[in-house]
Write a protein that holds these residues in place. Structure first.
Motif, PDB file in Angstrom:
ATOM      1  N   THR A 180      56.197  -1.221  17.742  1.00  0.00           N
ATOM      2  CA  THR A 180      56.600  -1.078  16.349  1.00  0.00           C
ATOM      3  C   THR A 180      57.479  -2.244  15.936  1.00  0.00           C
ATOM      4  O   THR A 180      58.225  -2.795  16.740  1.00  0.00           O
ATOM      5  N   GLY A 181      57.355  -2.615  14.670  1.00  0.00           N
ATOM      6  CA  GLY A 181      58.218  -3.649  14.109  1.00  0.00           C
ATOM      7  C   GLY A 181      59.380  -3.070  13.346  1.00  0.00           C
ATOM      8  O   GLY A 181      60.159  -3.804  12.732  1.00  0.00           O
ATOM      9  N   ARG A 182      59.503  -1.739  13.383  1.00  0.00           N
ATOM     10  CA  ARG A 182      60.579  -1.061  12.650  1.00  0.00           C
ATOM     11  C   ARG A 182      61.467  -0.319  13.656  1.00  0.00           C
ATOM     12  O   ARG A 182      61.107   0.764  14.113  1.00  0.00           O
ATOM     13  N   PRO A 183      62.606  -0.893  14.015  1.00  0.00           N
ATOM     14  CA  PRO A 183      63.472  -0.261  15.016  1.00  0.00           C
ATOM     15  C   PRO A 183      63.862   1.166  14.668  1.00  0.00           C
ATOM     16  O   PRO A 183      64.088   1.990  15.567  1.00  0.00           O
ATOM     17  N   ASP A 184      63.913   1.490  13.376  1.00  0.00           N
ATOM     18  CA  ASP A 184      64.324   2.830  12.973  1.00  0.00           C
ATOM     19  C   ASP A 184      63.282   3.889  13.320  1.00  0.00           C
ATOM     20  O   ASP A 184      63.549   5.088  13.190  1.00  0.00           O
ATOM     21  N   THR A 185      62.088   3.472  13.753  1.00  0.00           N
ATOM     22  CA  THR A 185      61.046   4.448  14.107  1.00  0.00           C
ATOM     23  C   THR A 185      61.050   4.793  15.600  1.00  0.00           C
ATOM     24  O   THR A 185      60.236   5.594  16.042  1.00  0.00           O
ATOM     25  N   ALA A 186      61.955   4.195  16.367  1.00  0.00           N
ATOM     26  CA  ALA A 186      61.958   4.427  17.816  1.00  0.00           C
ATOM     27  C   ALA A 186      62.140   5.902  18.157  1.00  0.00           C
ATOM     28  O   ALA A 186      61.412   6.455  18.997  1.00  0.00           O
ATOM     29  N   ASP A 187      63.108   6.559  17.517  1.00  0.00           N
ATOM     30  CA  ASP A 187      63.341   7.976  17.800  1.00  0.00           C
ATOM     31  C   ASP A 187      62.135   8.819  17.403  1.00  0.00           C
ATOM     32  O   ASP A 187      61.780   9.796  18.086  1.00  0.00           O
ATOM     33  N   TYR A 188      61.508   8.466  16.284  1.00  0.00           N
ATOM     34  CA  TYR A 188      60.304   9.165  15.828  1.00  0.00           C
ATOM     35  C   TYR A 188      59.201   9.064  16.880  1.00  0.00           C
ATOM     36  O   TYR A 188      58.570  10.075  17.246  1.00  0.00           O
ATOM     37  N   LEU A 189      58.980   7.858  17.418  1.00  0.00           N
ATOM     38  CA  LEU A 189      57.919   7.664  18.403  1.00  0.00           C
ATOM     39  C   LEU A 189      58.240   8.393  19.703  1.00  0.00           C
ATOM     40  O   LEU A 189      57.350   8.963  20.344  1.00  0.00           O
ATOM     41  N   LYS A 190      59.499   8.404  20.082  1.00  0.00           N
ATOM     42  CA  LYS A 190      59.884   9.146  21.288  1.00  0.00           C
ATOM     43  C   LYS A 190      59.668  10.646  21.100  1.00  0.00           C
ATOM     44  O   LYS A 190      59.292  11.353  22.042  1.00  0.00           O
ATOM     45  N   SER A 191      59.888  11.125  19.872  1.00  0.00           N
ATOM     46  CA  SER A 191      59.666  12.552  19.606  1.00  0.00           C
ATOM     47  C   SER A 191      58.191  12.920  19.712  1.00  0.00           C
ATOM     48  O   SER A 191      57.844  14.073  19.972  1.00  0.00           O
ATOM     49  N   LEU A 192      57.306  11.924  19.503  1.00  0.00           N
ATOM     50  CA  LEU A 192      55.873  12.157  19.634  1.00  0.00           C
ATOM     51  C   LEU A 192      55.418  12.064  21.084  1.00  0.00           C
ATOM     52  O   LEU A 192      54.282  12.418  21.393  1.00  0.00           O
ATOM     53  N   GLY A 193      56.297  11.556  21.948  1.00  0.00           N
ATOM     54  CA  GLY A 193      55.957  11.484  23.366  1.00  0.00           C
ATOM     55  C   GLY A 193      55.934  10.098  23.958  1.00  0.00           C
ATOM     56  O   GLY A 193      55.647   9.940  25.157  1.00  0.00           O
TER      57      GLY A 193
END
Length: 329
Positions: A180-193
């Protein structure tokens, strides 16, 4: 009369999208009339709502390349009133009026019966993006991907295809690395697995070496361009990349070395003209392997009147997850 997002084009080429009441008699020819319940938003939809991108041939036009709903009338024995169905692809929403309306009329061959366990709302949280993600995963598995082969890379992981691919792969037990190029999405992606987050800048530039360290057992690539070229040189021996998009460009500044020296496979994934049997196979796999609780976290609800702005946002790469449009709201 029913509501629809109608796109018109002025003589100077300017397009305008507004929610309009349309007479049912204006629906295009088709075998089945569907009472649409939900649609969704894809990059192509953003083009069709706005400048057209060369996809829309005639105006006025109703966009929406996906929809799910209930059969209202049918001239085809495969479908009867009350059946729940889903449609993705077949140039619907581009050349043929689509799902941004309370009614749609299409060919029966374009529909797929909705499997048990998937609501029409969840079907549109999946949509073309999720359907494409599942096609990509099935192709990787058909070409030998197994859980113990190593991490699977998902590029554009916070987008529609990437989000669903990440969730399904993780649910199946794969180790997933999300780009991802958006650091703010890291937690979102981790929540998806996702177990690993890869910053876009780490992998977005080509290098002179055609081969690098073997990192990835498989890849779902929604970016294309320089990133895909770089990823090809990082694949493990005999691994495959499923190419599903070109957010980073259509050119491929790569060499044939990964194919010749590591037996890497580049698999093209098309969801628009996919044969019926494989569509049914993919939707059955989605019903079985998509964690619906994860799907709910991806959903951004929307109405028809919100689509013009959302269509602009998706063209700018500003949409996270899946927009689900309640056409009756």
């Amino acid at each position: 009369m029913f509501n629809a997002l109608l796109v018109t084009k002025d003589e100077d080429g300017t397009t305008q999208a507004t929610v309009t009441q349309i007479d049912k008699d204006r629906l295009p020819d088709g075998d089945v009339t569907v009472a649409v319940e939900y649609s969704t938003l894809n990059y192509k939809d953003g083009l069709c709502i706005g400048p057209g991108g060369g996809l829309v041939r005639t105006y006025p036009h109703v966009p929406g390349i996906d929809f799910a709903g209930t059969v209202e009338t049918s001239d085809d024995p495969r479908y009867k009133p009350g059946d729940t169905v889903v449609l993705t692809g077949w140039r619907v929403g581009e050349m043929h009026w689509g799902g941004y309306a309370q009614k749609a009329r299409v060919k029966a061959d374009w529909l797929v019966p909705l499997p048990d366990g998937i609501s029409t709302r969840h079907a549109m949280a999946i949509g073309t993006a999720g359907f494409t993600a599942m096609l990509a995963i099935m192709a990787l598995e058909d070409h030998g991907l197994q859980k113990d082969n190593g991490p699977v890379l998902v590029t554009g992981a916070a987008g529609g295809v990437g989000s669903v691919a990440t969730a399904i792969l993780a649910h199946l037990g794969y180790e997933v690395a999300g780009v991802t190029g958006r650091p703010d999405t890291a937690d979102y992606l981790k929540s998806l697995g996702a177990s690993q987050i890869v910053a876009r800048e780490e992998i977005n530039e080509t290098v002179k070496r055609p081969l690098e360290t073997e990192n990835w057992a498989g890849c779902v690539d929604a970016v294309g361009g320089a990133m895909l070229a770089r990823v090809l040189g990082q694949m493990k021996y005999g691994a495959s990349v499923a190419a599903v998009g070109l957010a980073g460009g259509a050119a491929l500044p790569a060499t044939v070395i990964p194919f010749l020296l590591r037996g890497v496979n580049l698999l093209g994934i098309d969801s628009v003209m996919q044969p019926y049997d494989n569509r049914v196979r993919a939707w059955k796999r989605i019903a079985k392997d998509m964690p619906m609780d994860k799907l709910d976290t991806m959903i951004q609800p929307a109405t028809l009147s919100e689509l013009p702005k959302l269509g602009s946002d998706i063209l700018k790469g500003q949409i996270k997850g899946r927009v689900v449009v309640d056409v009756n709201a």
